[in-house]
Design an enzyme around this catalytic site. Structure first.
Site, mmCIF file in Angstrom:
data_model
loop_
_atom_site.group_PDB
_atom_site.id
_atom_site.type_symbol
_atom_site.label_atom_id
_atom_site.label_comp_id
_atom_site.label_asym_id
_atom_site.label_seq_id
_atom_site.Cartn_x
_atom_site.Cartn_y
_atom_site.Cartn_z
ATOM 1 N N CYS A 116 0.818 -1.226 0.000
ATOM 2 C CA CYS A 116 0.000 0.000 0.000
ATOM 3 C C CYS A 116 0.846 1.268 0.000
ATOM 4 C CB CYS A 116 -0.938 0.013 1.200
ATOM 5 S SG CYS A 116 -1.980 -1.438 1.247
ATOM 6 N N HIS A 256 -3.562 6.890 3.340
ATOM 7 C CA HIS A 256 -3.966 5.642 2.702
ATOM 8 C C HIS A 256 -5.294 5.209 3.323
ATOM 9 C CE1 HIS A 256 -4.106 1.641 1.219
ATOM 10 N NE2 HIS A 256 -3.808 1.076 2.377
ATOM 11 N N ASN A 286 -10.406 -0.390 0.362
ATOM 12 C CA ASN A 286 -8.950 -0.257 0.277
ATOM 13 C C ASN A 286 -8.506 -0.706 -1.112
ATOM 14 O OD1 ASN A 286 -6.193 -0.495 0.463
ATOM 15 N ND2 ASN A 286 -6.183 -1.611 2.401
HETATM 16 O O1 UT7 Z 1 -3.764 -1.614 3.552
HETATM 17 C C1 UT7 Z 1 -2.932 -2.601 4.066
HETATM 18 C C2 UT7 Z 1 -2.902 -2.593 5.506
HETATM 19 N N1 UT7 Z 1 -4.098 -3.210 6.047
HETATM 20 C C3 UT7 Z 1 -4.731 -2.633 7.056
HETATM 21 O O2 UT7 Z 1 -4.383 -1.563 7.468
HETATM 22 C C4 UT7 Z 1 -5.846 -3.413 7.715
HETATM 23 C C5 UT7 Z 1 -5.743 -3.307 9.226
HETATM 24 N N2 UT7 Z 1 -6.718 -4.082 9.944
HETATM 25 C C6 UT7 Z 1 -8.037 -3.804 9.966
HETATM 26 O O3 UT7 Z 1 -8.492 -2.907 9.298
HETATM 27 C C7 UT7 Z 1 -8.914 -4.583 10.914
HETATM 28 O O4 UT7 Z 1 -8.106 -5.351 11.769
HETATM 29 C C8 UT7 Z 1 -9.935 -5.518 10.200
HETATM 30 C C9 UT7 Z 1 -10.986 -4.687 9.501
HETATM 31 C C10 UT7 Z 1 -9.211 -6.414 9.224
HETATM 32 C C11 UT7 Z 1 -10.656 -6.383 11.232
HETATM 33 O O5 UT7 Z 1 -11.275 -5.569 12.201
HETATM 34 P P1 UT7 Z 1 -11.027 -5.827 13.763
HETATM 35 O O6 UT7 Z 1 -11.811 -4.833 14.484
HETATM 36 O O7 UT7 Z 1 -9.539 -5.849 13.996
HETATM 37 O O8 UT7 Z 1 -11.683 -7.250 13.968
HETATM 38 P P2 UT7 Z 1 -11.021 -8.553 14.558
HETATM 39 O O9 UT7 Z 1 -10.121 -9.206 13.564
HETATM 40 O O10 UT7 Z 1 -10.466 -8.267 15.923
HETATM 41 O O11 UT7 Z 1 -12.293 -9.475 14.749
HETATM 42 C C12 UT7 Z 1 -13.314 -9.163 15.724
HETATM 43 C C13 UT7 Z 1 -14.457 -10.145 15.556
HETATM 44 C C14 UT7 Z 1 -14.001 -11.593 15.457
HETATM 45 O O12 UT7 Z 1 -14.971 -12.402 16.082
HETATM 46 P P3 UT7 Z 1 -14.757 -12.955 17.577
HETATM 47 O O13 UT7 Z 1 -13.487 -13.743 17.522
HETATM 48 O O14 UT7 Z 1 -14.622 -11.731 18.431
HETATM 49 O O15 UT7 Z 1 -15.990 -13.750 17.804
HETATM 50 C C15 UT7 Z 1 -14.001 -11.870 13.986
HETATM 51 O O16 UT7 Z 1 -14.182 -13.228 13.679
HETATM 52 O O17 UT7 Z 1 -15.140 -9.868 14.333
HETATM 53 C C16 UT7 Z 1 -15.210 -11.070 13.540
HETATM 54 N N3 UT7 Z 1 -15.171 -10.694 12.139
HETATM 55 C C17 UT7 Z 1 -16.278 -10.397 11.440
HETATM 56 N N4 UT7 Z 1 -17.584 -10.386 11.770
HETATM 57 C C18 UT7 Z 1 -18.467 -10.044 10.823
HETATM 58 C C19 UT7 Z 1 -14.087 -10.541 11.345
HETATM 59 N N5 UT7 Z 1 -14.471 -10.157 10.120
HETATM 60 C C20 UT7 Z 1 -15.831 -10.066 10.153
HETATM 61 C C21 UT7 Z 1 -16.792 -9.701 9.196
HETATM 62 N N6 UT7 Z 1 -18.096 -9.697 9.579
HETATM 63 N N7 UT7 Z 1 -16.481 -9.357 7.949
#
Ligand code: UT7
Length: 335
Positions: A116, A256, A286
């Site tokens: 990115c 970004h 993104n």
């Molecule tokens: O551009 C390149 C660089 N990339 C980035 O900067 C991305 C950085 N990361 C992020 O933007 C975030 O970490 C994500 C958007 C990828 C994920 O968001 P998060 O708030 O960090 O969620 P998480 O991974 O901590 O997951 C929280 C919960 C989990 O469930 P449990 O374990 O708490 O029951 C996930 O399984 O949300 C669940 N989950 C979802 N639920 C519904 C993960 N993805 C989804 C989804 N819909 N799409």
């Protein structure tokens, strides 16, 4: 004589027609509009459809539009740099293919892959070619068909990414505008958190890598999130301090677009308000190498000559950085 600087003298963006919204994604994986909106800020993303279509097709649309808009003949381009993580093929460079598709014949062209951050690495590289005094019309295009490496069975990544391209014209200036400074950093230790496992020389494509779905993006979201906020904010603050830019005086931050929460946290740490920040992640998601030019393209009409602008990005590698520039013209393209 004043120092030669590189100024952005035109900007254009392109997103394919097909719009994939949160409700359609909710039919593909276990997710919903509410989760995606609150956790990422994304509502829709554009997807390139069609057999045999790749990153060069969207990149070529952005460059074609840029040349038309700036009244520039393809024959006058000296250099074209493409930032992408989804090249049409391993080689040749997608920049070569884009140049061929738009009729750029008198230039050399190459790709930059810094995930990115490729977009800001490429802008700095383009600026340095211009500052050398040897090159006059340089095109940077950031283009990614992220849908080609997104696993649409993985709800943690498939909701984030979209396809698009953005292109910029850079030209020399001796006025007090243009790209003033850039700071870039990388840390290869970060690769474990964000990468594509197979398809490279370590693990070439095989039946097994396809069965294990290793040609898609692998991302540990939380780890990437933490680094993204601290690195983009720290490097942007460093840039503001270095150039005595008061947070209130900054015209625009162009971050970004990876996650709305990352953008808001970065702005908070920099001490700037949300109305100083370009944000269009809700429409495009993104788009990796295209997010920054796509934002500037959408805000072009509002920009004024001399506006202090900071561009910042963070991505796989890890790679990150910031560019400080003074905008070079008023309103829509000056030519
Ligand atoms: O551009 C390149 C660089 N990339 C980035 O900067 C991305 C950085 N990361 C992020 O933007 C975030 O970490 C994500 C958007 C990828 C994920 O968001 P998060 O708030 O960090 O969620 P998480 O991974 O901590 O997951 C929280 C919960 C989990 O469930 P449990 O374990 O708490 O029951 C996930 O399984 O949300 C669940 N989950 C979802 N639920 C519904 C993960 N993805 C989804 C989804 N819909 N799409």
């Amino acid at each position: 004589m004043n120092k030669i600087r590189a100024a952005i003298t035109g900007i254009h963006g392109y997103a394919p027609d097909y719009i994939l919204d949160n409700n359609e994604l909710a039919k593909m994986v276990d997710t919903n509009d509410e989760w995606i909106t609150t956790r990422t800020g994304i509502k829709t993303r554009h997807i390139l459809k069609g057999e045999g279509k790749g990153t060069s097709d969207i990149g070529a649309e952005a460059v074609k539009g840029l040349l038309e808009k700036t009244n520039t003949s393809p024959a006058d381009i000296d250099l074209l740099i493409c930032a992408t993580v989804t090249p049409d093929m391993q080689f040749p460079a997608t920049a070569n293919i884009i140049a061929d598709k738009v009729g750029i014949k008198n230039a050399f062209h190459f790709d930059i892959n810094a995930a990115c951050s490729g977009q800001i690495y490429a802008i700095t590289t383009a600026a340095m070619y211009i500052e050398s005094g040897k090159y006059k019309n340089v095109v940077f295009v950031g283009a990614d068909k992220m849908s080609s490496i997104v696993d649409y069975t993985d709800r943690t990544t498939c909701v984030i990414f979209g396809d698009a391209a953005g292109a910029m014209m850079l030209e020399p200036t001796t006025e007090d505008v243009g790209i003033i400074d850039s700071i870039h950093q990388s840390d290869g230790m970060g690769r474990k958190h964000l990468h594509q496992k197979a398809g490279g020389s370590v693990k070439p494509a095989s039946y097994e890598t396809i069965d294990t779905r290793e040609h898609y993006i692998y991302q540990e979201g939380q780890a990437v999130f933490k680094f993204a906020v601290s690195k983009m904010a720290d490097i942007s603050v460093e840039m503001m301090k270095k150039h005595n830019i008061d947070p209130q005086e900054l015209a625009w931050l162009v971050p970004h677009q990876a996650n709305l929460r990352i953008i808001e946290a970065t702005a908070r740490r920099m001490g700037i308000s949300k109305d100083q920040v370009m944000i269009n992640i809700q429409k495009y998601g993104n788009t990796t190498s295209a997010t920054i030019p796509l934002c500037i393209w959408e805000w072009e009409e509002q920009l004024k000559k001399g506006d202090d602008i900071i561009l910042t990005a963070f991505g796989g590698g890890f790679t990150w950085g910031a560019i400080y520039l003074k905008w070079a013209y008023n309103g829509m393209n000056h030519k």
